[in-house]
Design an enzyme around this catalytic site. Sequence first.
Site, PDB file in Angstrom:
ATOM      1  N   ARG A  12     -15.950 -38.980  18.767  1.00  0.00           N
ATOM      2  CA  ARG A  12     -15.738 -39.068  16.700  1.00  0.00           C
ATOM      3  C   ARG A  12     -16.455 -39.826  16.024  1.00  0.00           C
ATOM      4  O   ARG A  12     -16.583 -39.356  15.579  1.00  0.00           O
ATOM      5  CB  ARG A  12     -14.158 -39.108  17.554  1.00  0.00           C
ATOM      6  N   HIS A 156       0.312 -45.975   9.576  1.00  0.00           N
ATOM      7  CA  HIS A 156      -0.962 -45.366  10.289  1.00  0.00           C
ATOM      8  C   HIS A 156       0.078 -43.827  10.810  1.00  0.00           C
ATOM      9  O   HIS A 156       1.091 -43.519  11.514  1.00  0.00           O
ATOM     10  CB  HIS A 156      -1.531 -46.051  12.044  1.00  0.00           C
ATOM     11  N   LYS A 160      -0.951 -43.335  17.385  1.00  0.00           N
ATOM     12  CA  LYS A 160      -0.502 -44.947  17.513  1.00  0.00           C
ATOM     13  C   LYS A 160       0.355 -45.719  18.329  1.00  0.00           C
ATOM     14  O   LYS A 160       1.006 -45.273  18.037  1.00  0.00           O
ATOM     15  CB  LYS A 160      -0.949 -45.386  16.369  1.00  0.00           C
ATOM     16  N   GLY A 166      -4.036 -54.382  14.508  1.00  0.00           N
ATOM     17  CA  GLY A 166      -4.620 -54.581  14.895  1.00  0.00           C
ATOM     18  C   GLY A 166      -5.428 -55.033  13.027  1.00  0.00           C
ATOM     19  O   GLY A 166      -5.632 -56.425  12.921  1.00  0.00           O
TER      20      GLY A 166
HETATM   21  P1  NAD Z   1     -14.063 -40.888  21.062  1.00  0.00           P
HETATM   22  O1  NAD Z   1     -13.641 -41.579  23.068  1.00  0.00           O
HETATM   23  O2  NAD Z   1     -14.130 -39.910  20.523  1.00  0.00           O
HETATM   24  O3  NAD Z   1     -15.574 -41.626  21.663  1.00  0.00           O
HETATM   25  C1  NAD Z   1     -16.540 -42.573  22.870  1.00  0.00           C
HETATM   26  C2  NAD Z   1     -17.516 -41.828  23.731  1.00  0.00           C
HETATM   27  O4  NAD Z   1     -18.540 -42.653  23.579  1.00  0.00           O
HETATM   28  C3  NAD Z   1     -17.348 -40.012  23.623  1.00  0.00           C
HETATM   29  O5  NAD Z   1     -18.086 -39.575  23.181  1.00  0.00           O
HETATM   30  C4  NAD Z   1     -17.811 -40.644  25.262  1.00  0.00           C
HETATM   31  O6  NAD Z   1     -18.668 -39.691  25.993  1.00  0.00           O
HETATM   32  C5  NAD Z   1     -18.982 -42.253  24.931  1.00  0.00           C
HETATM   33  N1  NAD Z   1     -19.614 -42.445  26.146  1.00  0.00           N
HETATM   34  C6  NAD Z   1     -18.903 -43.133  26.939  1.00  0.00           C
HETATM   35  N2  NAD Z   1     -19.678 -44.450  28.489  1.00  0.00           N
HETATM   36  C7  NAD Z   1     -20.928 -43.217  27.518  1.00  0.00           C
HETATM   37  C8  NAD Z   1     -22.439 -43.557  27.676  1.00  0.00           C
HETATM   38  N3  NAD Z   1     -22.390 -44.182  29.209  1.00  0.00           N
HETATM   39  N4  NAD Z   1     -23.438 -43.441  27.585  1.00  0.00           N
HETATM   40  C9  NAD Z   1     -22.997 -42.165  26.801  1.00  0.00           C
HETATM   41  N5  NAD Z   1     -22.256 -42.017  26.085  1.00  0.00           N
HETATM   42  C10 NAD Z   1     -20.711 -42.538  26.194  1.00  0.00           C
HETATM   43  O7  NAD Z   1     -13.706 -42.341  20.920  1.00  0.00           O
HETATM   44  P2  NAD Z   1     -13.887 -42.790  18.699  1.00  0.00           P
HETATM   45  O8  NAD Z   1     -12.584 -42.734  18.703  1.00  0.00           O
HETATM   46  O9  NAD Z   1     -15.250 -41.978  19.035  1.00  0.00           O
HETATM   47  O10 NAD Z   1     -14.080 -44.073  19.916  1.00  0.00           O
HETATM   48  C11 NAD Z   1     -15.024 -45.306  20.125  1.00  0.00           C
HETATM   49  C12 NAD Z   1     -15.080 -47.047  20.098  1.00  0.00           C
HETATM   50  O11 NAD Z   1     -15.418 -47.542  18.806  1.00  0.00           O
HETATM   51  C13 NAD Z   1     -13.694 -47.108  20.673  1.00  0.00           C
HETATM   52  O12 NAD Z   1     -13.854 -48.316  20.848  1.00  0.00           O
HETATM   53  C14 NAD Z   1     -12.622 -46.988  18.945  1.00  0.00           C
HETATM   54  O13 NAD Z   1     -11.486 -48.574  19.493  1.00  0.00           O
HETATM   55  C15 NAD Z   1     -13.988 -47.890  18.320  1.00  0.00           C
HETATM   56  N6  NAD Z   1     -13.636 -48.001  16.850  1.00  0.00           N
HETATM   57  C16 NAD Z   1     -13.945 -48.694  16.125  1.00  0.00           C
HETATM   58  C17 NAD Z   1     -13.982 -48.294  14.837  1.00  0.00           C
HETATM   59  C18 NAD Z   1     -14.723 -49.445  14.028  1.00  0.00           C
HETATM   60  O14 NAD Z   1     -14.427 -49.433  12.802  1.00  0.00           O
HETATM   61  N7  NAD Z   1     -14.816 -50.958  14.505  1.00  0.00           N
HETATM   62  C19 NAD Z   1     -13.440 -47.486  14.129  1.00  0.00           C
HETATM   63  C20 NAD Z   1     -13.347 -46.125  14.925  1.00  0.00           C
HETATM   64  C21 NAD Z   1     -12.858 -46.533  16.759  1.00  0.00           C
END
Ligand code: NAD
Length: 268
Positions: A12, A156, A160, A166
Amino acid sequence: MTRIAIMGVAGRMGRTLVEAVGAVDELTLAAGVVEAGSSLTGVDIGELAGQGRLGVLASEGLATVIDEFDVVIDFTAPQVTLENLALCAEHGKRMVIGTTGFSPEQLVQLDSYRESVPFVFAANMSSGVNLTLKLLETAARALGDAGYDIEIIEAHHRHKVDAPSGTALAMGEVVAHAIGRDLETHGVFAREGQCGPRTDKEIGFATVRAGDIVGEHTVMFATEGERIEITHKASSRMTFAKGAVRAAGWLAGREVGRYDMQDVLGLK
Ligand code: NAD
């Protein structure tokens, strides 16, 4: 021109990042990485993200594209991110880390890379949330000990699983720290029945879970005669992607070290 690689480009956040990087002139999208064995390997990452053909094909493993980028943006999973930090240390690359959910031991490991990799790490990459934290610190210093009640309300979407969010906790911590209180003692996380009047020093939290709300936080400072509310509302994941992209541009010229969004925004 800073060359960007996106880890987890099919995720995402990964797909949102393709669009966000494309909108910045100083950055060029150089690589996108999907999980090993993914059916999306070799697919144009622009098409993957609904942005049309970009001529950059999804690869497997950051190591395979190591010479093609300057900064990697990683929103994947803790273990994956830690492996990428090791790779970046070895090859002199930079990293923006949005991944969350690190265990305390993993956080220690992550922190050890402050000696070998220039990286930005923030659990909330939204510029607005990070600015809000700074505004809250100022407001709490001015009002927190002057008879103003402090309450934090967050809302939210219905999926959630944790509460309060957090980000609400981070807001509470900033406010508490600014006025010498701590959430362990002064945080009030539930009120029900005959719970008595509010005490002066408590910091109250209230949670709403409904529909598709992306994330809303209000911190209220209320006293007799007036009320100040500082509110942040996120309406799409693009806010996190834009923050990460801003961090990537900022990081391009930095020395080895661990940075956060407050550094990126010049708020320290
Ligand atoms: P998601 O599950 O949609 O995407 C994660 C992606 O990582 C998946 O497509 C998966 O296939 C890929 N992935 C996993 N292992 C991999 C590897 N070894 N090589 C390549 N790709 C790999 O999740 P998301 O909603 O995109 O969120 C991802 C992370 O970001 C989570 O930890 C979420 O909490 C965090 N997040 C942080 C913020 C922020 O502001 N810091 C905001 C949104 C989400």
